[in-house]
Scaffold this motif. Structure first.
Motif, mmCIF file in Angstrom:
data_model
loop_
_atom_site.group_PDB
_atom_site.id
_atom_site.type_symbol
_atom_site.label_atom_id
_atom_site.label_comp_id
_atom_site.label_asym_id
_atom_site.label_seq_id
_atom_site.Cartn_x
_atom_site.Cartn_y
_atom_site.Cartn_z
ATOM 1 N N LEU A 1 0.834 -1.209 0.000
ATOM 2 C CA LEU A 1 0.000 0.000 0.000
ATOM 3 C C LEU A 1 0.864 1.252 0.000
ATOM 4 O O LEU A 1 1.985 1.226 0.515
ATOM 5 N N PHE A 2 0.335 2.354 -0.525
ATOM 6 C CA PHE A 2 1.094 3.608 -0.583
ATOM 7 C C PHE A 2 2.488 3.290 -1.126
ATOM 8 O O PHE A 2 3.510 3.593 -0.515
ATOM 9 N N ALA A 3 2.500 2.646 -2.281
ATOM 10 C CA ALA A 3 3.708 1.942 -2.727
ATOM 11 C C ALA A 3 4.810 2.836 -3.263
ATOM 12 O O ALA A 3 5.959 2.399 -3.369
ATOM 13 N N GLY B 1 8.189 1.917 -5.131
ATOM 14 C CA GLY B 1 8.296 0.484 -4.871
ATOM 15 C C GLY B 1 9.538 0.021 -4.130
ATOM 16 O O GLY B 1 9.904 -1.152 -4.219
ATOM 17 N N GLY B 2 10.165 0.915 -3.357
ATOM 18 C CA GLY B 2 11.389 0.530 -2.634
ATOM 19 C C GLY B 2 11.173 -0.625 -1.670
ATOM 20 O O GLY B 2 11.951 -1.592 -1.639
ATOM 21 N N LEU B 3 10.102 -0.541 -0.884
ATOM 22 C CA LEU B 3 9.835 -1.569 0.122
ATOM 23 C C LEU B 3 9.532 -2.907 -0.560
ATOM 24 O O LEU B 3 10.078 -3.950 -0.196
ATOM 25 N N GLY B 4 8.684 -2.848 -1.584
ATOM 26 C CA GLY B 4 8.313 -4.071 -2.305
ATOM 27 C C GLY B 4 9.515 -4.697 -3.005
ATOM 28 O O GLY B 4 9.664 -5.922 -3.035
ATOM 29 N N VAL C 1 -0.546 -0.496 -4.528
ATOM 30 C CA VAL C 1 -1.486 0.610 -4.698
ATOM 31 C C VAL C 1 -0.727 1.935 -4.599
ATOM 32 O O VAL C 1 -0.068 2.199 -3.588
ATOM 33 N N GLU C 2 -0.827 2.742 -5.616
ATOM 34 C CA GLU C 2 -0.162 4.046 -5.628
ATOM 35 C C GLU C 2 -1.013 5.016 -6.422
ATOM 36 O O GLU C 2 -1.499 4.691 -7.488
ATOM 37 N N ARG C 3 -1.161 6.244 -5.885
ATOM 38 C CA ARG C 3 -2.083 7.162 -6.556
ATOM 39 C C ARG C 3 -1.388 8.190 -7.456
ATOM 40 O O ARG C 3 -2.031 8.866 -8.252
ATOM 41 N N GLU C 4 -0.098 8.347 -7.312
ATOM 42 C CA GLU C 4 0.586 9.402 -8.098
ATOM 43 C C GLU C 4 1.075 8.782 -9.402
ATOM 44 O O GLU C 4 1.697 7.714 -9.412
ATOM 45 N N ARG D 1 -4.187 4.521 -8.332
ATOM 46 C CA ARG D 1 -5.423 4.386 -7.534
ATOM 47 C C ARG D 1 -5.167 4.916 -6.137
ATOM 48 O O ARG D 1 -4.073 4.717 -5.595
ATOM 49 N N ALA D 2 -6.207 5.544 -5.557
ATOM 50 C CA ALA D 2 -6.032 6.142 -4.228
ATOM 51 C C ALA D 2 -6.858 5.407 -3.188
ATOM 52 O O ALA D 2 -8.067 5.207 -3.376
ATOM 53 N N LEU D 3 -6.215 5.025 -2.106
ATOM 54 C CA LEU D 3 -6.951 4.491 -0.959
ATOM 55 C C LEU D 3 -7.821 5.617 -0.424
ATOM 56 O O LEU D 3 -7.381 6.760 -0.339
ATOM 57 N N GLY D 4 -9.037 5.289 -0.069
ATOM 58 C CA GLY D 4 -9.968 6.330 0.367
ATOM 59 C C GLY D 4 -10.896 6.689 -0.771
ATOM 60 O O GLY D 4 -12.094 6.763 -0.603
#
Ligand SMILES: C[S@@+](CC[C@H](N)C(=O)[O-])C[C@H]1O[C@@H](n2cnc3c(N)ncnc32)[C@H](O)[C@@H]1O
Length: 512
Positions: free
Chosen positions: A9-11, A14-17, A38-41, A100-103
């Protein structure tokens, strides 16, 4: 080990992934499979998708060559995706095809997570942290200037509840939540929020009003806790990870919480400190081609740049009063480098890299033979001398960057409060012999905090250099404008650190 479904989430880029999905188990398999990011930007989303694609093709020599053609600019992304349609479709599906944006896009996002969880037999983890602007100290001082700003009305404060919603749906065995240090002290209505955040994370079902959601124990990745369920035993600063102690060439201090579902009868280990502290900036980026900066606000011209730098070298000698000291003159070596470019693509020098292993193996790609995202930006002509001064000052003062009081009068910017102390750190050189200071998204703004240590290059770091300090592999391609690329790099979790976190999670799930 069984495959582990990863919900990212809030990816960001993608560093963490990237780090977590690179972990290899004892049989040589990579158990962590990213199901959704999931990333909105939009630029970060594009980077994320390109990298998801790369991960899917990287074991095929032929497909890798096509990828290199794309990042070198000889084919387009559409052409690349057409050549490898199956992997491209799978990468696009992984990142939900679009930003895509969470919320906002919860219906679609939640459905995907439901489907993934239903179709997966094996453990799952949720990774990622809600955005940090509202918590971050810098954000707070900026917000303080906004008329009638009320923290409790700033929806970003509560984006972590979106995170809890996903935890309630996915009920992962483990979650990894990253955030800035400011989350430990952020306040709403005068009340420190962190204890409440911990309470919520321990019982996500209570917040989201979902029945039958198990609770979580929250662990630190750096300090062993006797009974992490008992808040008395948790010192908030125990959650702070100092990346420089874990093989990252950068003093990046971030809060990382490891949530372990209550029914998991295993206790996570902590991260192993690296014996390579510090990894210096020079060893991390020194093999990358030297570049010149450009001029902003006037026509960029190499001859003009070279003559400015030659004049600056003479002025600098005078300012630093070193011309009579041959040893210092040689140490500084201000003689301008000739024929520098603003952009380099060929990476002919990578064999000379002095990066210590294992970071070296992690970063370099010997087949790429190319440097991606390595282009300088323009600076104000006046700033070039300041940059040269900062870099030379650090060389003469064992890596210490000058404060405003160390600047000679003739270099002081025309700033009403330059001397007031609030601008003590207006310029900062990333010293050759030390680890870097935190690479933040501020690097996208003006580069004054990220001055290259070579006084002859008179420039701030490129995206690739910042990416190296953030431990992104050299074949990680950042999409979007240069400003967007800087933001992506500055926002990320260092993938090399993320890999170590992944190993802790892998061990925990393996034991369980
Ligand atoms: C700190 S960055 C994440 C970095 C990432 N974990 C990494 O390691 O690269 C936070 C990201 O969350 C994204 N974001 C902010 N609000 C969001 C929302 N409502 N839904 C999805 N993404 C969001 C931002 O665009 C930003 O890229």
């Amino acid at each position: 080990m069984k495959d582990v479904l990863v919900i990212d989430l809030f990816a960001g880029p993608g560093g963490l992934g990237e780090g977590i999905s690179s972990c290899t188990d004892e049989s040589g398999n990579k158990p962590f499979k990213i199901g959704v990011s999931v990333e909105r930007e939009s630029s970060a989303h594009k980077t994320l998708t390109t990298r998801a694609f790369f991960r899917k093709i990287k074991d095929s020599e032929k497909a890798r060559k096509d990828y290199y053609k794309y990042v070198r600019g000889s084919i387009t992304r559409d052409e690349l995706f057409l050549l490898h349609q199956e992997e491209a479709q799978s990468a696009l599906a992984e990142t939900l095809h679009e930003p895509r944006a969470l919320g906002k896009d919860n219906e679609l996002i939640h459905k995907r997570i439901h489907d993934l969880v239903k179709g997966h037999r094996g453990p799952r983890i949720v990774i990622g942290g809600p955005p940090c602007q509202a918590y971050s100290l810098a954000g707070r001082s900026r917000n303080a200037g906004i008329k009638n700003y009320k923290a409790e009305e700033d929806h970003r404060h509560f984006l972590y509840k979106e995170y809890l919603q996903v935890i309630s749906i996915a009920q992962p065995e483990v979650f990894v939540m990253e955030n800035v240090r400011g989350i430990l002290s952020a306040k709403v209505d005068g009340e420190v929020m962190f204890p409440q955040i911990l309470k919520d994370l321990r019982n996500p079902g209570l917040v989201t009003e979902t029945d039958d959601v198990l609770g979580y124990k929250i662990y630190s990745l750096v300090v062993d806790a006797d009974d992490p369920k008992d808040p008395q035993y948790i010192n908030p600063s125990d959650f702070l990870i100092r990346s420089e102690f874990y093989g990252v060439p950068q003093a990046r201090h971030r809060v990382i919480l490891l949530g372990v579902r209550d029914d998991i009868d295993a206790i996570p280990t902590t991260l192993n400190k690296s014996d390579q502290y510090p990894i210096s900036v020079e060893s991390a980026i020194g093999d990358l081609p030297a570049l010149r900066s450009g001029f902003s606000k006037k026509k960029d011209d190499v001859k003009d740049w070279e003559s400015t730098i030659s004049e600056n070298a003479i002025r600098l000698n005078r300012i630093l009063r070193i011309s009579n000291d041959q040893e210092l003159v040689e140490k500084l070596n201000l003689a301008p480098l000739s024929s520098l470019n603003r952009k380099a693509t060929l990476h002919s020098n990578f064999q000379s890299a002095t990066i210590p292993t294992p970071l070296k193996d992690w970063l370099l790609d010997k087949d790429l033979n190319y440097v991606l995202n390595h282009e300088t930006r323009g600076h104000m002509a006046d700033d070039l001398l300041r940059y040269a001064f900062c870099a030379a000052y650090a060389l003469l003062n064992n890596g210490t960057s000058p404060k405003s009081r160390d600047f000679p009068n003739q270099l002081a910017p025309k700033h009403a409060n330059w001397d007031s102390g609030t601008h003590a750190d207006r310029f900062r050189v990333q010293s050759a012999n030390k680890e870097a200071t935190t690479v933040t998204s501020h690097i996208s703004k003006d580069g004054h905090y990220f001055i290259h240590y070579d006084p002859r290059q008179c420039r701030s770091l490129t995206v690739r250099e910042a990416a190296r300090l953030q431990t992104f592999p050299d074949n990680y391609f950042f999409e979007g404008t240069r400003t967007q690329q800087y933001v992506q790099v500055g926002n990320a979790v260092p993938p090399f650190l993320a890999q170590q976190i992944g190993k802790v999670v892998m061990k925990l799930l393996g034991n369980y």
